[in-house]
Design an enzyme around this catalytic site. Structure first.
Site, PDB file in Angstrom:
ATOM      1  N   PRO A   2      94.595  34.078  42.045  1.00 26.52           N
ATOM      2  CA  PRO A   2      93.858  35.175  41.416  1.00 26.52           C
ATOM      3  C   PRO A   2      93.836  36.411  42.314  1.00 26.52           C
ATOM      4  O   PRO A   2      93.695  36.291  43.527  1.00 26.52           O
ATOM      5  CB  PRO A   2      92.450  34.603  41.225  1.00 26.52           C
ATOM      6  CG  PRO A   2      92.355  33.441  42.143  1.00 26.52           C
ATOM      7  CD  PRO A   2      93.747  32.921  42.326  1.00 26.52           C
ATOM      8  N   GLU A   3      94.012  37.575  41.713  1.00 30.67           N
ATOM      9  CA  GLU A   3      93.952  38.832  42.451  1.00 30.67           C
ATOM     10  C   GLU A   3      92.672  39.559  42.059  1.00 30.67           C
ATOM     11  O   GLU A   3      91.851  39.016  41.322  1.00 30.67           O
ATOM     12  CB  GLU A   3      95.207  39.665  42.140  1.00 30.67           C
ATOM     13  CG  GLU A   3      96.496  38.910  42.443  1.00 30.67           C
ATOM     14  CD  GLU A   3      97.758  39.708  42.131  1.00 30.67           C
ATOM     15  OE1 GLU A   3      97.729  40.937  42.261  1.00 30.67           O
ATOM     16  OE2 GLU A   3      98.763  39.094  41.751  1.00 30.67           O
TER      17      GLU A   3
END
Ligand SMILES: [Zn+2]
Length: 282
Positions: A2-3
Site C-alpha cells: 500500500p502507498e
C-alpha cells in the site's frame, strides 16, 4: 505494498470504526511485528486503558494517537486491519486489540512484514521510523517544485529511485511513481539531475495530482490490497502504465514497456517518455 492513497483510505476507514474506543487488552501472537517496546507484554500493558483519540498518517505509516502514547503502524506488503466478527481468528491474525465496548480490531498480515512501534506521545517524530521521512505529496505545503529541484540537483540517482526514497518524498511507491512519471512525460531511468526546471515543475504537479486523485478514489487494489472496510479502491481503473506492459498507451497507442529501474518492475511508454541523455539546456 500500500502507498500513501491506500494508507490514507485505511486511515479514514479506521477512524470511522475505532475512534473513541478504549483498549482493554492486547493479544500478540507474532511478537516480531512489535518493534517497540521489545517486550510484547509491556506493549499490552502500556496500551491498557488508552483511548484512540485520533488516527493520523505520515507517509505510509498510520499513527494511532492515544491518551499518552502513539502507535506507529506500517502495513508493509500485505498487512491489514479488520474488525473482529466474533469468529475465531485465522492463522494470519497476529495482533488483536480488544476494546472496552466488547468490539475487537485485528491486525492480519500474510507475509508478517508489518511493524508496530509504540512511543510516548511527542517522541514518535524524532525517532525511527518517522524521523527521516521527507515531505508529503499530499496536503503538505513544504512539498514544492523548488524542493524537488534542490533534491534532484544533488544526486546522481535516477528520478524513479529518488521518488521512491522515503527520505526524499514520503508515501510514494511503485504504482504512483510510474503513473506520475508517465503523466509528466519523463522516463523513469532518467538521471534526476538532468531534468529541466519545466520538467521538474510538471513532475511536481503530476505527483500531487496523481496522489490527490487516487485518495479521492480510495486508492488502488492491484494486488490483494483491500481497505479496512473490505471495499476495493477504484483508482486501478485509471492506471495508464502500471501493470499494462504489452498493451497500447492510452495517449499515443505505442506499446507500454516493462523494465527494471531501482530494482523494481517499471512501466513506461517509449514514445510519451523519451530518453534524456543530454545535459539540460543543450
Ligand atoms: Zn504514449
Amino acid at each position: 505494498m500500500p502507498e500513501l492513497p491506500e494508507v490514507e483510505t485505511v486511515r479514514r476507514t479506521l477512524t470511522k470504526l475505532v475512534k473513541g474506543k478504549k483498549v482493554e487488552q492486547v493479544e500478540v501472537t507474532w511478537p516480531k511485528i512489535i518493534k517497540k517496546p521489545d517486550d510484547t507484554e509491556a506493549f499490552g500493558m502500556l496500551l491498557h486503558g488508552q483511548e484512540i483519540q485520533h488516527i493520523g498518517r505520515r507517509g505510509k505509516f498510520l499513527t494511532f494517537q492515544l491518551n499518552d502514547y502513539v502507535l506507529v503502524s506500517h502495513l508493509r506488503m500485505e498487512g491489514k486491519y479488520e474488525m473482529g466478527d466474533g469468529s475465531a481468528p485465522d492463522k494470519h491474525t497476529h495482533v488483536r486489540f480488544f476494546f472496552s465496548d466488547g468490539t475487537e480490531l485485528r491486525y492480519k498480515d500474510v507475509r508478517k512484514f508489518g511493524t508496530m512501534h509504540l512511543f510516548p506521545k511527542g517522541e514518535e517524530t524524532s525517532a525511527q521510523p518517522l524521523s527521516q521521512l521527507g515531505p508529503e505529496p499530499f496536503e503538505d505545503p513544504t512539498f514544492t517544485s523548488d524542493y524537488l529541484k534542490e533534491t534532484f540537483q544533488s544526486t546522481s540517482r535516477d528520478v524513479k529511485t529518488v521518488l521512491l526514497d522515503q527520505r526524499a518524498v514520503a508515501g510514494l511507491g511503485n504504482i504512483y511513481v510510474d503513473e506520475a512519471l508517465f503523466k509528466a512525460g519523463i522516463r523513469p531511468d532518467t538521471k534526476a539531475a538532468l531534468l529541466s526546471n519545466s520538467k521538474i515543475a510538471a513532475l511536481h504537479d503530476k505527483v500531487v495530482e496523481t496522489i490527490r486523485n487516487a485518495v479521492l478514489k480510495g486508492g488502488s487494489s492491484v494486488r490483494s490490497y483491500v481497505n479496512g472496510n473490505g471495499e476495493m479502491g477504484l483508482f486501478q481503473l485509471e492506471l495508464h502504465v502500471y501493470g499494462r506492459q504489452g498493451e497500447g498507451c492510452t495517449v499515443c497507442g505505442s506499446e507500454i514497456i516493462k523494465t527494471v529501474v531501482a530494482g523494481r518492475g517499471t512501466h513506461y511508454c517509449s514514445s510519451c517518455q523519451p530518453e534524456i541523455v543530454a545535459l539540460k539546456g543543450k
